[in-house]
Enzyme design. Sequence first.
Site, short mmCIF file in Angstrom:
data_model
loop_
_atom_site.label_atom_id
_atom_site.label_comp_id
_atom_site.label_asym_id
_atom_site.label_seq_id
_atom_site.Cartn_x
_atom_site.Cartn_y
_atom_site.Cartn_z
N HIS A 1 -1.97 5.16 7.83
CA HIS A 1 -2.39 6.29 8.66
C HIS A 1 -1.36 7.38 8.50
O HIS A 1 -0.17 7.11 8.30
CB HIS A 1 -2.46 5.88 10.14
N THR B 1 -9.55 8.72 2.91
CA THR B 1 -9.81 7.63 3.86
C THR B 1 -10.63 6.52 3.22
O THR B 1 -10.33 5.33 3.39
CB THR B 1 -10.55 8.18 5.10
N LYS C 1 -0.79 -0.02 8.48
CA LYS C 1 -1.70 -0.71 9.39
C LYS C 1 -1.62 -2.23 9.22
O LYS C 1 -1.02 -2.72 8.26
CB LYS C 1 -3.12 -0.21 9.13
N ASN D 1 -7.76 0.47 5.42
CA ASN D 1 -7.27 1.36 4.36
C ASN D 1 -5.75 1.51 4.35
O ASN D 1 -5.22 2.51 3.89
CB ASN D 1 -7.99 2.71 4.41
#
EC number: 2.7.4.6
Length: 138
Positions: free
Chosen positions: A115, A91, A9, A112
């Site tokens: 994915h 998560t 991300k 975080n």
Amino acid sequence: MERTFAMIKPDGVRRGLTPEILARIARKGYRVVGLKQMVIARETAENHYGEHRERPFFGELVDFITGGPVVAIALEGENAIAGWRAMMGATNPANAAPGTIRADFATTTGENVTHGSDSAESAQRELALFFQEGELLA
């Protein structure tokens, strides 16, 4: 062999974590059959996170994922879906097992770092959303 969709991300890319995450993938023995750095279009992000459309955090989620470059990755290997999810960790990084990507690098539940598809159906849908025909190695 199973395939799954993985993503680094914007927070992970911005913090320079791509080489470390790719090294961890290689050490686990997964084959990278597709990889590209991209900025996700808003429409693609809305489709990607469609199951969260009615949730109060949907707008923030879409804003975050479209707010900078990501690295989209197609992984192949034995139990790739469950294996990649185990590598990522929970998560919420506070609940992630030591040594997982999120335990080591994530700062919040929202930022975080990674994915991963949660099922074979999600993997197929997400791979098709982020990779065109011919972009994945046979």
